[in-house]
Design an enzyme around this catalytic site. Structure first.
Site: not given
Length: 244
Positions: A50, A52, A110, A197
């Site tokens: 999911r 952001d 990622y 992040r």
């Protein structure tokens, strides 16, 4: 009933993340509307992650159940004619009924892009994190080398997560530089909320001299979010690939 798997690329700039939200434009809603326009069915897409608000994807995976007779490999062609330009179905195929994009996932990769330059880039303003301060790239590389392995990553987890354990296995954490663009790729069996992040924000703090590269193991062991660095902004993050 058939199960169709989609590989999706999208620019998350204009969406409030992947997941359906009231009174907000999301990637999930946009694709589900396209499927309804194609098949007449109200389906629910299940995604591997999911993402952001503002996060991008090069290889998001989702699946849905359908009674449509459209061949699985033709959904990509048909849906791309109905979707906006910032969402593309890169591949589609029929899979077994027990396939679940989220629960079958064995890991993800990622990528995070940093634009390290005195002035921002007009082209990359929604694609990379602009850092105007000159970064110590070698120290950042050294810091990144401490992340692979199995650790409790509580120090790199944002609040609001309800997961049972913060232990994750990172298999790769590689930092590369090409002129002004620093690319960080990280792969693992799973990631906590905002974990990538926060890791990137910590690497940037290392590059600025605010955190010593050799302190990363201590920060991991502390299980204290306050010891890690800032949370890097969403626009530099890309979901690259999901492993099954």
């Amino acid at each position: 009933m058939r199960n169709v798997k989609l590989i999706i690329e999208y620019d998350g700039t204009n969406y409030h993340g992947w997941q359906t939200q009231k009174n907000a434009k999301t990637v999930q809603d946009t694709i589900e509307r396209a499927i309804k326009g194609l098949t007449g069915e109200m389906v629910e897409l299940t995604a591997s992650s999911r993402t952001d608000f503002g996060v991008h994807a090069l290889g998001q995976v989702a699946n849905f159940m359908t009674n449509s007779s459209i061949p699985g490999d033709r959904f990509s062609y048909a849906l791309n004619r109905l979707l906006p330009d910032d969402i593309v179905i890169k591949d589609s195929q029929e899979v077994s009924l027990d396939f679940h994009a989220r629960f079958r996932s064995k890991g993800k990769k990622y990528r995070y892009l940093i634009y390290n330059s005195r002035f921002p880039s007009a082209i990359l303003r929604n694609r990379a994190y602009h850092v105007s301060y000159e970064l110590d790239f070698e120290s950042m590389q050294k810091a990144a080398s401490y992340f692979p392995g199995t650790h409790d990553f509580s120090s790199f987890r944002a609040s609001g997560s309800s997961v049972k354990t913060s232990v994750r296995t990172i298999t790769e954490a590689v930092l590369e530089r090409d002129d002004k663009i620093i690319s960080f790729e990280i792969s693992g069996n799973g990631f906590l909320y905002n974990m990538v992040r926060i890791i990137v924000g910590t690497l940037v703090d290392v590059g600025m001299g605010r955190i010593d590269a050799d302190d990363i193991p201590k920060i991991i062991e502390s299980l204290d979010r306050k010891r890690a660095g800032r949370t890097a902004p969403a626009e530099g993050l890309y979901l690259v690939e999901v492993y099954y």
